[in-house]
Structures are given as structure tokens and as C-alpha cells.
Design an enzyme around this catalytic site. Structure first.
Site, short mmCIF file in Angstrom:
data_model
loop_
_atom_site.label_atom_id
_atom_site.label_comp_id
_atom_site.label_asym_id
_atom_site.label_seq_id
_atom_site.Cartn_x
_atom_site.Cartn_y
_atom_site.Cartn_z
N GLN A 254 -17.44 41.95 36.94
CA GLN A 254 -16.63 42.60 37.42
C GLN A 254 -16.27 41.94 38.75
OE1 GLN A 254 -17.11 46.71 38.71
NE2 GLN A 254 -16.15 47.32 36.18
N ASP A 286 -8.23 52.31 43.96
CA ASP A 286 -10.04 52.26 43.59
C ASP A 286 -10.71 51.37 44.15
OD1 ASP A 286 -11.96 53.26 41.73
OD2 ASP A 286 -11.55 51.18 41.53
N GLU A 328 -9.41 56.15 47.25
CA GLU A 328 -10.68 56.88 46.56
C GLU A 328 -11.69 56.56 47.42
OE1 GLU A 328 -13.90 56.35 43.47
OE2 GLU A 328 -12.97 54.29 44.07
#
Length: 637
Positions: A254, A286, A328
Site C-alpha cells: 500500500q 478511510d 474514520e
């Protein structure tokens, strides 16, 4: 040869009306967009130029906003207008969410559509679909869907983007909203940008953080906490083909995006608007606290993050004002609240009430609600406009990020207390009925997180395995009590799929090599459709839980005292095992009382009077009442 007839006047007018009507509609639509743009333009440009100082890129952003607005369907534009007119539609007391993995629940997106009748039967009108965008074909590198390879493509095994838009359309016909995860912080290393960066293309390398400077890497490592120190240690991943390292704060596959580059911001906003135009209603941002990096800081919650979220809010209000931003932010409460922004300059519409969730389970293990009371008092003191998403469980593990400074005043020190919690919820302590497993356990520090379904944490799994009917009664009562407590809070309650029928842990994940090392799959099992038929029988676990939750959800929907704008407070009852919440609205008072204890209690109301039990409808005059272990009352007067 037959003579040609002149067209009738009626026929000659028909083709002229359509272009005129279309032009008028287009002019009205354009005026709506320009009005919204004008409302936000100056602030949006100020913030953009402050961050990027690039007028050309800002002009491109405005042009693209108009393009996405024009491409937005008329049906979605009408929904936008209705939501603008109603105002804060997501705060309505009839909102009830459910979170699910598409494949676990129904196989694929068309399968979810086929089961909308069931979701309506669950009183659900908000569906959070766990990550469904395309990820690496190697599932061990998908991180449950958070390593996105293509922001405009659905995982092939789940369906297509057309399937998603069709589902959204059918949901809107039923008054159901869809929520999705928008992973802003990073992309998969298989994303087109990453592939081109790996090939050495400077334009795409600039969209990430590349460095060959070991000193810089060492400084970053010193200043910035690691996200997953045991399962994915470090902040950078070395790429031998480039002789450089790329920033990978979460996992090596990632790659963190560089939001210092305006091209990254613009393109990610275009992805956001594309997904909004598929009919998404709630966009969950996110890992938002991590998206801006700056050497010399801990790279968490920096001011530039709030600038980006504020711009995102304005962009959505210009193009698709029916959309809700859900942040989040898994941080301490003092770091969470700023993501609401201010009443005048809002950022996120909703935030997760993550600290309350963890403290709730601490209260279960300790039979002590004092810390929970303090945190709920803080929530109650916030402006009513601040809306939290409340939940008992979600797709992730439970991290024990508690207020240890306060706990230590009561003789509970951090390391031994975390150990106790993990032992309790694994069922290793005397009196524990919970079952579950640790996640990300660090053998050196002893720190760990915990995973299990709500039902298994409440003792339903243990009672069923042991065939203990009496223990099952208590476990079901505990499960229902916790949901009653969830529904009594202000904000939007969301239930994890399977909790409505008491789904227990699924240990079969250990048989799958791609999942065996990740204990979070213990509560990500396939939805047990074979048990749904049991909800019709009050003699079954499924029927008892489903029926009780349906009744409580109906009460919350029908009773105005559950409105988001009700005055709320926490009553300082003398018994620490008792949580007492009070709501006031239009001259009525609700006393919601919960017994976090293995023992029955005799409790005192503030004064003798006539009270109605909302759960049973019974009206009685009293001052004391009996409350069984792990039971609750909703008394109104």
C-alpha cells in the site's frame, strides 16, 4: 406523382418544444450549479491556493466539478434537492444502519439486491458495503479491500460498476442509503500510478513518496509511530529496480499518496465524484488523519488534513449535496472532535464513536461503568450538530485505547489492565463467558487487540456449546441490553451483519491459508442464511434476539424522545455497575437504565411517580424497581 402535403401546425410545433424544454431545464440546472459554486468558491479557492498555489489546477478542478455535476443523473439531483430541503437527513431517529461484506452476506452485488426484502425486515435503511473496489488478485495483499488497484472498477467476483449503480437505484426506491469506503491515504502497488512509478516515470513517482536518503527514512522512523509494528513494521519499502524506497505506512503493498502534489488531490476528488455519481450516499473516508506527511511531526492530524477534508466537504456540497462524509478517525476523543470542523465551516458530517465502543466492552469485562459514564458525559456536552455513528462491533478488531490516566486513579494500570481485558474476552478468567481471539499480539510488549462477534462476547457461543439453557438466557439478555444501550444514544446506530440473529464466531478461517494469520476473520464469517428461518420462533436464539431488536428499533423510530436534538445527560448513580442515561424532549423524560453486572439490582428512581415501560407498554407508579443481571429499562414519564 402525389402532391406533398405541408406538415400540420401541430406536427411542426412538436420538434421545436423538446429543444426549448431541454434548454430551459439545462439553464435551470446550470444556475443551480453556479449558485452552489458561488456559495463556496472564494473559500475553496483560498484554501486550495494556500495549499498548492496553483491557479491552473484550481481552474481544472472547477471545470471537472461542472462535468461531474452534468453527468449526475436527474434522479440523483432530485434526491440531492430533497435532502438539501429536509436538512441533515442522516440524523433522523428512523435511521438504522447495517455493515456487511458483500460476499459473506449474499455472494455478490446482485445478491445484495435480491435480499433487500430481508434488510427491510431488519428495519435497515442504511447499508455499509465493506470495500468492493478492485484490489490485487492475490487476496493476501488486498488487506480486506483497502489496497485499491482501480477506484472505478468493482472486484470482478463481486460484480460491475453497473451492478453497483443498479443496486443504489433500487435502494433509493426503497428509501435505503448506501455507504462505501473511500481509501484516500494510499493505493495498491498494482494501481496504474504505482506501476508507472515503478517503471521510473517521474510524473507518477511524484504522486508517492520516494527517497534514497537513509537519513530521511531514519528521521521519519524516529518521529512517526508505526501503524502495525508487529505485522508490518517500518514506514518504507525498498524497490531494488529503482534503488529507492517508497513510503508504505500500513503495508508494503500500500503506497502512501503524496497530497502535496495537487494532481493527487484533484484526481482523487474526481474518483470521489465518480463514485458519488454511481449513487453512493455516505462516503466513509478511510484513515483520514494520516493523509498529510510532514517531516519533524508525527504525521497525524496535521492542519493540512483538515484543509483537505474541508475542501472535500465543499466540493460535495457543490456537485452532490445529498452526500454525507463519514470520517474514520480512530484517535483519542480530543483528536476526533476537530474533524467535525465548526458549525460555520463543517468538515465531516459524521464520525465514528470508536472510544465509546471500546469503553463499552471494558465496562462489560469490569462490571464497572464509571469510565463509560465520563466519556458519554463528554459526548453529551458537544453541540447537537455533531453526529456520531454508534456501534457495538464492526469489521475490525477492538483496540484497548482507553483513558488509562483515569483508570490508574482507580487502581487499574495500563499493561496489567490490557492483559486482564484480553484474558477476559478469550474466556480465560473466572466468570467470563466470552469467546474470541487476540489480534496483532506483541510478545515483547504484551500488547494485543481482540476479535469476536457480539454474540460470542456476550456468552451465546459458550452457552450453546455447553447446552446451558440458564446461561443462554443471561447471554441473550446481555446481547439485547447492549443493543438497547446502543439505540438509546444520540446519533446513528449501526449493526454488524449477523448480530441481528446472534451470529457466533466462525473458526473455519483457520483452514484458509490466505486468512489463517488474520484472526479478524473470526467475525467475518459467511452469513448463516439457514438460521434466518428461526427468527419466526420465539423459542430460538435467533427469534428471541431478532424479535427483541425489531421491537426496540420500532420504539426508537416512533418515539420523538429519541430525536438527535433531545437533551441528554448521564445520571451519577451510586452503583458503578449501573449506567443511567436520561433524555428530555418536549416536556417528557426517558430514563434508560442498564445493569452491567452479573447480579440483580434494586434501583431507586429520583422520585415516586407514574412511569411507562417503553419495551412492554406497562404503566405503573413506583419509586424502586428490580433490574435483573444484564438487563435494562426504558422508563418514560
Amino acid at each position: 406523382m402525389a402532391e406533398k402535403k405541408a406538415p400540420s401546425k401541430k406536427a411542426s410545433k412538436t420538434p421545436r418544444k423538446q429543444p426549448l424544454a431541454h434548454a430551459a431545464a439545462q439553464a435551470k440546472s446550470d444556475a443551480t450549479f453556479q449558485s452552489r459554486l458561488a456559495r463556496h468558491h472564494d473559500e475553496l479557492r483560498w484554501l486550495y491556493m494556500e495549499l498548492y498555489n496553483n491557479g491552473d489546477m484550481f481552474a481544472e478542478l472547477c471545470d471537472q466539478m461542472k462535468r461531474f455535476y452534468d453527468e449526475r443523473s436527474e434522479k440523483l439531483k432530485k434526491l440531492d434537492a430533497a435532502r438539501e430541503a429536509s436538512g441533515e437527513w442522516y440524523r433522523s431517529r428512523d435511521m438504522l444502519g447495517m455493515q456487511m461484506y458483500i460476499d459473506n452476506f449474499a455472494g455478490d452485488i446482485p445478491g445484495v439486491e435480491k435480499n433487500l426484502d430481508y434488510l427491510e425486515r431488519c428495519n435497515v435503511n442504511y447499508i455499509h458495503l465493506m470495500p468492493f473496489l478492485d484490489t490485487p488478485s492475490d487476496k493476501s495483499r488486498s488487506d480486506g479491500g483497502y489496497a485499491v488497484s482501480d477506484f472505478r472498477r468493482v472486484k470482478p467476483e463481486l460484480g460491475t460498476m453497473d451492478d453497483l449503480a443498479h443496486l443504489a437505484d433500487k435502494c433509493h426506491d426503497r428509501g435505503i442509503s448506501l455507504c462505501m469506503d473511500f481509501v484516500m491515504n494510499h493505493t495498491s502497488d498494482e494501481h496504474e500510478w504505482a506501476r508507472r512509478a515503478r517503471a521510473g516515470e517521474g510524473e507518477y513517482m511524484s504522486r508517492y513518496f520516494f527517497t534514497a536518503d537513509q537519513g530521511l527514512i531514519d528521521q521519519y522512523t524516529r518521529d512517526v509511530p508505526q501503524v502495525f509494528p508487529t505485522t508490518a513494521p517500518g514506514h518504507f519499502t525498498y524497490l531494488p529496480e529503482l534503488g529507492q524506497s517508497v513510503m508504505t505506512q500500513f503495508y508494503p503493498y500500500q503506497w502512501d499518496l503524496n497530497y502535496r502534489n495537487p494532481r493527487v488531490f484533484n484526481e482523487m476528488m474526481y474518483n470521489f465524484l465518480f463514485l458519488a455519481n454511481q449513487g453512493m450516499d455516505i462516503i466513509r473516508i478511510d484513515a483520514v488523519p494520516y493523509i498529510w506527511k510532514q517531516l519533524g511531526t508525527n504525521c497525524r492530524n496535521l492542519p493540512q488534513v483538515h484543509t483537505i477534508v474541508r475542501m472535500m466537504r465543499m466540493i460535495s456540497e457543490i456537485v452532490c449535496p445529498g452526500i454525507v462524509l463519514l470520517g474514520e478517525v480512530v484517535m483519542a476523543p480530543v483528536e476526533v472532535v476537530p474533524y467535525f470542523g465548526t458549525v460555520e465551516k463543517p468538515e465531516c458530517h459524521m464520525l465514528y464513536n470508536v472510544t465509546t465502543m471500546a469503553t463499552t466492552w471494558n465496562s462489560v469485562a469490569c462490571r464497572d461503568t464509571r469510565l463509560l459514564r465520563r466519556q458519554l458525559e463528554t459526548v453529551c456536552s458537544l453541540p447537537h450538530e455533531y453526529t456520531f455513528l454508534n456501534y457495538l462491533r464492526c469489521h475490525d478488531d477492538i483496540g484497548w485505547g482507553l483513558d488509562y490516566a483515569t483508570l490508574s486513579d482507580w487502581g487499574m494500570e495500563e499493561v496489567p489492565h490490557k492483559h486482564y481485558l484480553n484474558e477476559y474476552f478469550q474466556g480465560h478468567t473466572e466468570g467470563s463467558v466470552s469467546r474470541g481471539e487476540l489480534y496483532n499480539a506483541d510478545p515483547i510488549t504484551g500488547d494485543a487487540r481482540f476479535c469476536a462477534t457480539t454474540a460470542s462476547m456476550c456468552g451465546i457461543e459458550a452457552a450453546g456449546f455447553e447446552g446451558d439453557a440458564q446461561a443462554m438466557d443471561v447471554a441473550i439478555r446481555k446481547d439485547i441490553m447492549l443493543h438497547a444501550y446502543l439505540l438509546a444514544q444520540s446519533g446513528l446506530p449501526i449493526i454488524y451483519s449477523g448480530d441481528e440473529i446472534g451470529q457466533v464466531n466462525d473458526y473455519t478461517y483457520k483452514d484458509d491459508p490466505e486468512k489463517a494469520e488474520d484472526s479478524r476473520y473470526i467475525h467475518r464469517g459467511a452469513f448463516p442464511w439457514d438460521l434466518v428461518k428461526n427468527v419466526r420462533s420465539k423459542k430460538t436464539v435467533q427469534g428471541r434476539i431478532f424479535g427483541a431488536l425489531s421491537k426496540l428499533e420500532g420504539i426508537r423510530r416512533d418515539e420523538k424522545i429519541f430525536d438527535a436534538d433531545a437533551q441528554t445527560e448521564i445520571v451519577g448513580y451510586s452503583d458503578p455497575a449501573i449506567l443511567w442515561m436520561r433524555r428530555r424532549m418536549d416536556g417528557r423524560t426517558l430514563d434508560a437504565v442498564f445493569n452491567f453486572s452479573d447480579e440483580d439490582r434494586t434501583l431507586w428512581m429520583p422520585e415516586e411517580g407514574e412511569y411507562r415501560d417503553l419495551a412492554t407498554g406497562e404503566v405503573d407508579e413506583f419509586q424502586t424497581f428490580e433490574l435483573s443481571a444484564w438487563d435494562f429499562r426504558w422508563y418514560v414519564h
